[in-house]
Motif scaffolding. Sequence first.
Motif, PDB file in Angstrom:
ATOM      1  N   GLY A  24       0.728  -1.595  -0.096  1.00 20.18           N
ATOM      2  CA  GLY A  24      -0.050   0.324  -0.245  1.00 20.18           C
ATOM      3  C   GLY A  24       0.720   1.298   0.314  1.00 20.18           C
ATOM      4  O   GLY A  24      -0.015   1.982  -0.810  1.00 20.18           O
ATOM      5  N   TRP A  25       2.413   1.051   0.690  1.00 21.66           N
ATOM      6  CA  TRP A  25       2.340   2.205   1.012  1.00 21.66           C
ATOM      7  C   TRP A  25       2.960   2.750  -0.284  1.00 21.66           C
ATOM      8  O   TRP A  25       3.661   3.599  -0.700  1.00 21.66           O
ATOM      9  CB  TRP A  25       4.439   2.359   1.734  1.00 21.66           C
ATOM     10  N   ALA A  26       3.982   1.731  -0.811  1.00 17.53           N
ATOM     11  CA  ALA A  26       5.094   1.155  -1.985  1.00 17.53           C
ATOM     12  C   ALA A  26       3.935   1.910  -3.202  1.00 17.53           C
ATOM     13  O   ALA A  26       4.130   3.180  -4.488  1.00 17.53           O
ATOM     14  CB  ALA A  26       5.777  -0.003  -2.914  1.00 17.53           C
ATOM     15  N   ILE A  37       5.947   0.096 -10.571  1.00 17.61           N
ATOM     16  CA  ILE A  37       6.013  -0.619  -8.931  1.00 17.61           C
ATOM     17  C   ILE A  37       5.974  -2.051  -9.441  1.00 17.61           C
ATOM     18  O   ILE A  37       5.835  -2.316 -10.693  1.00 17.61           O
ATOM     19  CB  ILE A  37       5.222  -1.296  -7.379  1.00 17.61           C
ATOM     20  N   THR A  38       7.258  -2.918  -8.885  1.00 17.15           N
ATOM     21  CA  THR A  38       7.275  -4.428  -9.288  1.00 17.15           C
ATOM     22  C   THR A  38       6.966  -5.233  -8.447  1.00 17.15           C
ATOM     23  O   THR A  38       8.074  -4.564  -7.392  1.00 17.15           O
ATOM     24  CB  THR A  38       8.933  -4.655  -9.382  1.00 17.15           C
ATOM     25  N   ALA A  39       6.531  -5.527  -8.059  1.00 16.95           N
ATOM     26  CA  ALA A  39       5.794  -6.263  -6.675  1.00 16.95           C
ATOM     27  C   ALA A  39       5.727  -8.275  -6.901  1.00 16.95           C
ATOM     28  O   ALA A  39       6.078  -8.643  -7.593  1.00 16.95           O
ATOM     29  CB  ALA A  39       3.991  -6.634  -6.855  1.00 16.95           C
ATOM     30  N   ILE A  40       7.342  -8.486  -6.057  1.00 17.96           N
ATOM     31  CA  ILE A  40       7.647  -9.881  -5.810  1.00 17.96           C
ATOM     32  C   ILE A  40       7.069 -10.673  -5.216  1.00 17.96           C
ATOM     33  O   ILE A  40       7.097 -10.237  -3.770  1.00 17.96           O
ATOM     34  CB  ILE A  40       9.189  -9.368  -5.768  1.00 17.96           C
ATOM     35  N   MET A  41       6.888 -11.498  -5.358  1.00 24.58           N
ATOM     36  CA  MET A  41       6.420 -12.438  -4.007  1.00 24.58           C
ATOM     37  C   MET A  41       7.274 -14.267  -3.985  1.00 24.58           C
ATOM     38  O   MET A  41       7.325 -14.439  -5.343  1.00 24.58           O
ATOM     39  CB  MET A  41       4.937 -13.410  -4.106  1.00 24.58           C
ATOM     40  N   ALA A  42       8.509 -14.084  -3.763  1.00 31.17           N
ATOM     41  CA  ALA A  42       8.934 -15.278  -3.655  1.00 31.17           C
ATOM     42  C   ALA A  42       9.384 -17.068  -2.999  1.00 31.17           C
ATOM     43  O   ALA A  42       7.966 -16.082  -1.794  1.00 31.17           O
ATOM     44  CB  ALA A  42      10.455 -14.418  -2.966  1.00 31.17           C
ATOM     45  N   TRP A  43       9.221 -18.277  -3.438  1.00 28.61           N
ATOM     46  CA  TRP A  43       9.531 -19.249  -3.192  1.00 28.61           C
ATOM     47  C   TRP A  43      10.775 -19.735  -3.110  1.00 28.61           C
ATOM     48  O   TRP A  43      11.559 -19.828  -3.629  1.00 28.61           O
ATOM     49  CB  TRP A  43       8.480 -19.763  -3.802  1.00 28.61           C
ATOM     50  N   HIS A  44      10.755 -20.672  -1.939  1.00 25.56           N
ATOM     51  CA  HIS A  44      12.146 -20.642  -1.471  1.00 25.56           C
ATOM     52  C   HIS A  44      11.792 -22.553  -1.173  1.00 25.56           C
ATOM     53  O   HIS A  44      11.085 -21.949   0.013  1.00 25.56           O
ATOM     54  CB  HIS A  44      13.242 -20.382  -0.900  1.00 25.56           C
ATOM     55  N   ALA A  64       1.372 -17.008  -7.906  1.00 21.76           N
ATOM     56  CA  ALA A  64       0.917 -16.116  -9.628  1.00 21.76           C
ATOM     57  C   ALA A  64      -0.627 -15.141  -9.120  1.00 21.76           C
ATOM     58  O   ALA A  64      -0.578 -13.969  -8.478  1.00 21.76           O
ATOM     59  CB  ALA A  64       0.585 -15.806 -10.183  1.00 21.76           C
ATOM     60  N   LYS A  65      -1.486 -16.286  -8.458  1.00 21.28           N
ATOM     61  CA  LYS A  65      -3.037 -16.216  -8.488  1.00 21.28           C
ATOM     62  C   LYS A  65      -3.319 -15.078  -6.637  1.00 21.28           C
ATOM     63  O   LYS A  65      -4.501 -14.331  -6.986  1.00 21.28           O
ATOM     64  CB  LYS A  65      -4.687 -17.382  -8.091  1.00 21.28           C
ATOM     65  N   LYS A  66      -2.473 -15.325  -6.354  1.00 18.27           N
ATOM     66  CA  LYS A  66      -2.446 -14.622  -4.674  1.00 18.27           C
ATOM     67  C   LYS A  66      -1.969 -13.679  -4.796  1.00 18.27           C
ATOM     68  O   LYS A  66      -2.348 -12.678  -4.437  1.00 18.27           O
ATOM     69  CB  LYS A  66      -1.516 -15.813  -3.343  1.00 18.27           C
ATOM     70  N   LEU A  67      -0.963 -13.436  -5.407  1.00 19.53           N
ATOM     71  CA  LEU A  67      -0.658 -12.031  -5.618  1.00 19.53           C
ATOM     72  C   LEU A  67      -1.272 -11.192  -6.156  1.00 19.53           C
ATOM     73  O   LEU A  67      -1.710  -9.511  -6.053  1.00 19.53           O
ATOM     74  CB  LEU A  67       0.872 -11.584  -6.515  1.00 19.53           C
ATOM     75  N   SER A  68      -1.725 -11.371  -7.075  1.00 15.63           N
ATOM     76  CA  SER A  68      -2.888 -10.778  -8.547  1.00 15.63           C
ATOM     77  C   SER A  68      -4.257  -9.840  -7.354  1.00 15.63           C
ATOM     78  O   SER A  68      -4.642  -9.002  -6.926  1.00 15.63           O
ATOM     79  CB  SER A  68      -3.451 -11.238  -9.320  1.00 15.63           C
ATOM     80  N   ALA A  69      -4.197 -11.267  -6.801  1.00 17.93           N
ATOM     81  CA  ALA A  69      -5.573 -10.938  -5.454  1.00 17.93           C
ATOM     82  C   ALA A  69      -4.960  -9.899  -3.966  1.00 17.93           C
ATOM     83  O   ALA A  69      -5.865  -8.944  -4.224  1.00 17.93           O
ATOM     84  CB  ALA A  69      -6.086 -12.390  -4.655  1.00 17.93           C
ATOM     85  N   LEU A  70      -3.980  -9.882  -3.844  1.00 21.44           N
ATOM     86  CA  LEU A  70      -3.171  -8.937  -2.975  1.00 21.44           C
ATOM     87  C   LEU A  70      -2.910  -7.437  -3.197  1.00 21.44           C
ATOM     88  O   LEU A  70      -3.248  -6.349  -2.977  1.00 21.44           O
ATOM     89  CB  LEU A  70      -2.049  -9.628  -2.262  1.00 21.44           C
ATOM     90  N   ILE A  71      -3.581  -7.325  -4.481  1.00 22.79           N
ATOM     91  CA  ILE A  71      -2.078  -6.036  -5.392  1.00 22.79           C
ATOM     92  C   ILE A  71      -4.388  -5.641  -5.321  1.00 22.79           C
ATOM     93  O   ILE A  71      -4.250  -4.874  -5.217  1.00 22.79           O
ATOM     94  CB  ILE A  71      -1.669  -6.725  -6.744  1.00 22.79           C
ATOM     95  N   VAL A  74      -5.264  -4.373  -1.917  1.00 21.74           N
ATOM     96  CA  VAL A  74      -4.854  -2.950  -1.319  1.00 21.74           C
ATOM     97  C   VAL A  74      -4.265  -1.941  -1.943  1.00 21.74           C
ATOM     98  O   VAL A  74      -4.317  -0.988  -1.815  1.00 21.74           O
ATOM     99  CB  VAL A  74      -3.364  -3.675  -0.898  1.00 21.74           C
ATOM    100  N   ALA A  75      -4.216  -2.362  -3.921  1.00 22.20           N
ATOM    101  CA  ALA A  75      -3.225  -1.174  -4.708  1.00 22.20           C
ATOM    102  C   ALA A  75      -4.895  -0.792  -5.366  1.00 22.20           C
ATOM    103  O   ALA A  75      -4.648  -0.064  -6.462  1.00 22.20           O
ATOM    104  CB  ALA A  75      -2.228  -1.491  -5.352  1.00 22.20           C
ATOM    105  N   ALA A  76      -6.006  -1.418  -5.291  1.00 26.65           N
ATOM    106  CA  ALA A  76      -6.943  -1.475  -6.392  1.00 26.65           C
ATOM    107  C   ALA A  76      -7.731   0.235  -6.775  1.00 26.65           C
ATOM    108  O   ALA A  76      -7.419   0.545  -7.930  1.00 26.65           O
ATOM    109  CB  ALA A  76      -8.430  -2.345  -6.244  1.00 26.65           C
ATOM    110  N   ASP A  77      -7.157   0.999  -5.586  1.00 28.36           N
ATOM    111  CA  ASP A  77      -7.867   1.807  -5.688  1.00 28.36           C
ATOM    112  C   ASP A  77      -6.670   3.428  -6.558  1.00 28.36           C
ATOM    113  O   ASP A  77      -6.706   4.292  -6.380  1.00 28.36           O
ATOM    114  CB  ASP A  77      -7.998   2.799  -4.775  1.00 28.36           C
TER     115      ASP A  77
END
Length: 147
Positions: A24-26, A37-44, A64-71, A74-77
């Motif tokens: 949200g801040w970004a 913005i480049t939103a990164i979600m990493a897995w290991h 990718a689905k989770k990242l899209s949902a979070l964006i 949080v950042a839809a507006d």
Amino acid sequence: MSNENRYTVVVGVDGSPASKAALGWAAWHAGLVGGSITAIMAWHLPMIYNWEVPGPEGLEHEMAKKLSALIDEVAADKTSVQVRKEIAEGHPARALLDAADETQADLIVVGNRGHGGFTEALLGSVSQYVVHHARCPVVVVREPQRA
């Protein structure tokens, strides 16, 4: 400045309250400066006793689905902000630093702690590593206080 002469913010997202606050801040900051913005979600998945793990394709698809949902959540507006989504394999701190180098980021934004082990820690291991190794400024956003 970034390689496209556009202010670029790399932000780490893992779904934790602190990472949502960071996203949200970004988005807010990128909107102020006309950036993206480049939103990164990493897995290991560490190798444990040579266990077979399912292919990463399914995991990456779910992330990718989770990242899209979070964006969207949080950042839809903040529709004027261009958001590039990236799923990265590897340690989250390294993924953030690599993405920042690749995009010639002007800023990295992380939450003060994510889904790591020690929830009492004031600064998580990912944010601490990024602060100490980034080649650009880093903003660490605290998790919102609960009422």
